[in-house]
Design a protein around this motif. Structure first.
Motif, PDB file in Angstrom:
ATOM      1  N   TYR A  74      92.621  81.696  75.668  1.00 58.28           N
ATOM      2  CA  TYR A  74      91.617  80.802  75.074  1.00 58.28           C
ATOM      3  C   TYR A  74      91.947  79.380  75.493  1.00 58.28           C
ATOM      4  O   TYR A  74      93.084  79.081  75.876  1.00 58.28           O
ATOM      5  N   ASP A  75      90.942  78.522  75.427  1.00 58.84           N
ATOM      6  CA  ASP A  75      91.144  77.130  75.828  1.00 58.84           C
ATOM      7  C   ASP A  75      91.275  76.270  74.562  1.00 58.84           C
ATOM      8  O   ASP A  75      90.277  76.010  73.893  1.00 58.84           O
ATOM      9  N   PRO A  76      92.478  75.824  74.233  1.00 55.23           N
ATOM     10  CA  PRO A  76      92.644  75.033  72.997  1.00 55.23           C
ATOM     11  C   PRO A  76      91.707  73.827  72.953  1.00 55.23           C
ATOM     12  O   PRO A  76      91.242  73.437  71.876  1.00 55.23           O
ATOM     13  N   ALA A  77      91.406  73.253  74.125  1.00 57.88           N
ATOM     14  CA  ALA A  77      90.568  72.051  74.164  1.00 57.88           C
ATOM     15  C   ALA A  77      89.141  72.331  73.696  1.00 57.88           C
ATOM     16  O   ALA A  77      88.406  71.405  73.342  1.00 57.88           O
ATOM     17  N   ALA A  78      88.749  73.597  73.716  1.00 58.18           N
ATOM     18  CA  ALA A  78      87.383  73.935  73.323  1.00 58.18           C
ATOM     19  C   ALA A  78      87.255  74.170  71.816  1.00 58.18           C
ATOM     20  O   ALA A  78      86.198  74.514  71.320  1.00 58.18           O
TER      21      ALA A  78
ATOM     22  N   GLY B 230      88.526  78.818  64.224  1.00 61.39           N
ATOM     23  CA  GLY B 230      88.035  79.892  65.075  1.00 61.39           C
ATOM     24  C   GLY B 230      86.695  79.612  65.742  1.00 61.39           C
ATOM     25  O   GLY B 230      86.223  80.400  66.558  1.00 61.39           O
ATOM     26  N   ILE B 231      86.073  78.505  65.400  1.00 62.59           N
ATOM     27  CA  ILE B 231      84.764  78.197  65.984  1.00 62.59           C
ATOM     28  C   ILE B 231      84.938  77.541  67.342  1.00 62.59           C
ATOM     29  O   ILE B 231      85.609  76.525  67.468  1.00 62.59           O
ATOM     30  N   ARG B 232      84.348  78.182  68.319  1.00 65.36           N
ATOM     31  CA  ARG B 232      84.398  77.574  69.648  1.00 65.36           C
ATOM     32  C   ARG B 232      83.400  76.425  69.673  1.00 65.36           C
ATOM     33  O   ARG B 232      82.213  76.610  69.425  1.00 65.36           O
TER      34      ARG B 232
ATOM     35  N   CYS C 202      97.834  79.104  65.622  1.00 61.30           N
ATOM     36  CA  CYS C 202      97.828  80.548  65.291  1.00 61.30           C
ATOM     37  C   CYS C 202      96.408  81.004  64.973  1.00 61.30           C
ATOM     38  O   CYS C 202      95.951  82.041  65.452  1.00 61.30           O
ATOM     39  N   TRP C 203      95.705  80.215  64.170  1.00 65.65           N
ATOM     40  CA  TRP C 203      94.365  80.605  63.766  1.00 65.65           C
ATOM     41  C   TRP C 203      93.348  80.451  64.896  1.00 65.65           C
ATOM     42  O   TRP C 203      92.307  81.082  64.880  1.00 65.65           O
ATOM     43  N   THR C 204      93.653  79.595  65.833  1.00 67.01           N
ATOM     44  CA  THR C 204      92.747  79.448  66.976  1.00 67.01           C
ATOM     45  C   THR C 204      93.015  80.568  67.982  1.00 67.01           C
ATOM     46  O   THR C 204      92.099  81.123  68.575  1.00 67.01           O
ATOM     47  N   SER C 205      94.279  80.876  68.133  1.00 61.84           N
ATOM     48  CA  SER C 205      94.674  81.895  69.104  1.00 61.84           C
ATOM     49  C   SER C 205      94.131  83.285  68.761  1.00 61.84           C
ATOM     50  O   SER C 205      93.625  83.994  69.626  1.00 61.84           O
ATOM     51  N   MET C 206      94.232  83.647  67.505  1.00 62.83           N
ATOM     52  CA  MET C 206      93.830  84.982  67.056  1.00 62.83           C
ATOM     53  C   MET C 206      94.410  86.080  67.951  1.00 62.83           C
ATOM     54  O   MET C 206      93.753  87.053  68.300  1.00 62.83           O
TER      55      MET C 206
ATOM     56  N   TYR D 181     101.488  89.671  69.430  1.00 68.11           N
ATOM     57  CA  TYR D 181     102.484  88.929  68.659  1.00 68.11           C
ATOM     58  C   TYR D 181     103.196  87.897  69.539  1.00 68.11           C
ATOM     59  O   TYR D 181     103.586  86.840  69.068  1.00 68.11           O
ATOM     60  N   VAL D 182     103.366  88.249  70.806  1.00 65.05           N
ATOM     61  CA  VAL D 182     103.970  87.299  71.746  1.00 65.05           C
ATOM     62  C   VAL D 182     102.958  86.183  72.049  1.00 65.05           C
ATOM     63  O   VAL D 182     103.284  84.997  72.053  1.00 65.05           O
ATOM     64  N   PHE D 183     101.708  86.564  72.258  1.00 66.54           N
ATOM     65  CA  PHE D 183     100.669  85.579  72.593  1.00 66.54           C
ATOM     66  C   PHE D 183     100.507  84.538  71.484  1.00 66.54           C
ATOM     67  O   PHE D 183     100.406  83.348  71.747  1.00 66.54           O
ATOM     68  N   VAL D 184     100.476  85.015  70.258  1.00 58.00           N
ATOM     69  CA  VAL D 184     100.240  84.069  69.159  1.00 58.00           C
ATOM     70  C   VAL D 184     101.454  83.156  68.984  1.00 58.00           C
ATOM     71  O   VAL D 184     101.306  81.954  68.729  1.00 58.00           O
TER      72      VAL D 184
END
Lengths: 178, 453
Positions: free
Chosen positions: B239-243, B295-297, B340-344, B401-404
């Motif tokens: 996912y793109d954190p900037a978005a 979670g909203i893009r 964490c909540w953005t990554s899901m 779990y690693v990704f988050v």
């Protein structure tokens, strides 16, 4: 049967006794004396000999928790306590005059033991004084080959102390499956 | 019904999302499009303020202190008197009052356009008044929270419910477009007291929250369009954190740290106070709302609904935070959680899943949200950089779990990638231990794990 020990160390007033109390399954045995005569301004009492607590596992085995004496004049006891130790929990009081110096002192004093086992560092009293920061502590290890867990903790909070011990155990072996 | 091209455009200030929605529908349905809500505040012909919450009072106070270039309507429970400002009593029971106000304004605007004076201001600017004068007028009303519109018709109520259910869909299938973050250079007035010394006395200690696998999906959330645990889909598991709001907050933190000044990041829905000197933030809504918002893009063009972010400097003695001193938390704790909540369960765009990741040092876990296996991952990564897939394989855990974990560590600058590391498979740090030793460690860990949650 082998004795399994976790050693808690650190300067006077860092919270060793309190931390052991937080996770021990039995009332902690303490050998305290009034701080008045030996460590002014360090709290009502301080540990002149050692603290002792136990974690009792479900299978009946026991993990012994030893807190080293805070006073340097009791340092001769350290070697005795370290025998059979699984790892070292070092607690540093962030509100002391020079917490970095304290940390360096204990790292040096327990160098051999840490080399053979592992260490986790808990920084206490950060709500009283927030500098140095946890990052500052990590920076002290930049030029070494050590990268230990360093957590801000409140020694009275069981989960804080428990997490620190867990980090110590995972530093020993990240393959442990819970 | 008014032809939409003839409708007046309004900007709504100091209203929460539900009030905005209600007002939008009120104007559309009951006022028959006599006015519509402008997409950009700058394009609006009229400013409408709600004067019954603390935040909106502040906004109105600030507005009235400046040169007023557009007609202003104030919605207020107890009436509001101010030169050339139209006051409407809340709750709006019928559209008549609003229609009358709009009609009055339309006449004024028509006269203005007939004059074609070349003056860009639509109405004669009001002379700014003194701060004390404005604040005293505004503070006649105590902050309350009551609906702007009363006696909502059945049709309107259904519409609101429908809109709200749609909003849930928006949260899952994000579709709002992010506007540029607007950074205001001027110090916006926020009239109340924040006491820096008092803040230091308040314990902000928050013990870490430990999540296990059972509650992970429920607490962190999951994405539907990709199976993040399927190695063949790793390519798309980012996912793109900037978005997302995460990127907006990250930029705001960078700005406030760079300027070493307190800032306020605001949207229609929430406020985030940022204090760079103590590296603390205060989010004015619940974590549940933060989780939903995270979670909203935001960057997506297929539905043109915009979210504006205002980044204002503020001086510490003029911010209203009420009794919220104990709600300040460290920037690191907040960013970790937000990530964490953005990554899901996805990894951040800046990380290449094929390359090893390093961890600079252990995160300060006692003050963070602890995702499943986070301590094991940290223990392994501080020793040896490794790819995320390798870590999952070595620890025998799900890649999510690693990704988050990497998302959160990356968000606070602890995780990164360097070309110097090999991508060979590393194993978890395991010494040769006797079965008894292994059992002892596992039993102890289980006991501690149980005791720390």
């Amino acid at each position: 049967m082998a004795q399994h020990k976790i050693i808690f160390t650190g300067p006077v007033g860092a919270g060793k006794s309190t931390a052991i109390q937080s996770i021990s399954d039995v009332p902690v045995m303490k050998t305290d004396a009034s701080a008045k005569e030996i460590a002014k301004d360090k709290g009502a009492s301080t540990t002149v000999a050692m603290d002792y607590g136990i974690i009792v596992l479900d299978n009946g085995e026991r993990i012994h928790l030893y807190g080293t004496p805070g006073e340097e004049r009791f340092n001769f006891m350290w070697d005795i306590l370290l025998t059979g130790g699984m790892g070292l929990i070092l607690l540093i009081n962030n509100s002391s005059v020079d917490p970095m110096k304290d940390m360096r002192f204990f790292l040096k004093a327990f160098e051999k033991f840490i080399g053979k086992t592992a260490i986790a560092i808990g920084v206490t009293q950060m709500d009283k004084k927030n500098k140095p920061t946890i990052s500052d502590y990590h920076a002290q290890f930049a030029s070494t080959n050590m990268n230990p867990p360093i957590f801000e903790i409140d020694a009275r909070v069981k989960s804080d102390v428990s997490l620190l011990v867990q980090a110590l155990l995972y530093s020993l072996d990240s393959g442990i499956e819970k | 019904m008014t032809n939409r091209s003839e409708s007046l455009s309004v900007a709504l200030h100091g209203m929460d999302s539900r009030s905005i929605k209600t007002m939008t529908l009120f104007l559309e349905r009951l006022c028959r499009n006599a006015a519509v809500v402008a997409l950009n505040e700058q394009d609006a012909q009229i400013d409408i303020f709600d004067n019954d919450s603390t935040v909106s009072k502040n906004l109105l106070a600030t507005h009235l202190q400046g040169v007023i270039q557009k007609p202003v309507i104030v919605l207020s429970l107890q009436g509001f008197e101010y030169k050339d400002v139209i006051s409407l009593a809340k709750p709006l029971k019928k559209p008549d009052d609003m229609l009358a106000a709009l009609k009055q304004i339309k006449k004024r605007l028509d006269k203005q356009s007939l004059r074609k004076s070349g003056d860009k201001t639509l109405v004669k600017p009001l002379v700014p008044r003194k701060k004390e004068e404005v604040v005293s007028i505004i503070e006649k009303n105590e902050p309350v929270s009551l609906p702007i519109v009363q006696n909502v018709t059945e049709e309107l109520r259904e519409q609101i419910i429908e809109e709200e259910s749609h909003e849930q869909i928006i949260e899952q299938k994000p579709c709002v477009q992010i506007d540029e973050i607007i950074e205001l250079e001027s110090n916006t007035l926020r009239s109340f007291v924040y006491d820096e010394d008092e803040s230091k006395k308040i314990a902000k200690h928050q013990t870490a929250m430990l999540l296990d696998e059972n509650v992970f999906n429920q607490y962190i959330g999951t994405v539907d369009d990709v199976d993040v645990n399927d190695p063949s889909q790793f390519e798309n598991a980012h996912y793109d954190p900037a978005a997302y709001y995460q990127g907006v907050v990250q930029n705001a933190i960078n700005t406030c740290k760079k300027k070493n000044q307190n800032f306020l990041l605001e949207t229609h829905w929430n406020l985030l106070f940022l204090k760079p000197r103590t590296e603390e933030v205060l989010f004015d809504k619940s974590y549940e709302e933060l989780k939903l918002f995270a979670g909203i893009r935001l960057k997506n063009n297929y539905k043109k609904k915009s979210v504006s972010f205002l980044l204002n400097p503020f001086v510490s003695d003029t911010i209203n935070i009420g009794n919220a001193l104990n709600r300040f938390e460290s920037m690191e704790t907040f960013m970790w959680k937000l990530a964490c909540w953005t990554s899901m369960g996805r990894y951040p765009k800046g990380i290449d899943y094929r390359k090893p990741v390093y961890l600079k040092h252990w995160p300060n876990f006692t003050r963070l949200l602890i995702t499943p296996h986070a301590l094991r991952i940290a223990a392994m990564l501080v020793l040896n950089p490794s790819t995320m897939g390798n870590i999952a394989q070595a620890l025998k855990i799900k890649p999510q779990y690693v990704f988050v974990f990497i998302s959160a560590a990356y968000a606070i600058g602890l995780a990164g990638q360097g070309a110097r590391f090999s991508s060979s498979l590393v194993s978890a740090l395991t010494k040769k231990r006797s079965l008894n030793e292994v059992l002892l460690l596992e039993t102890l860990m289980e006991k501690l794990h149980g005791g720390s949650s």
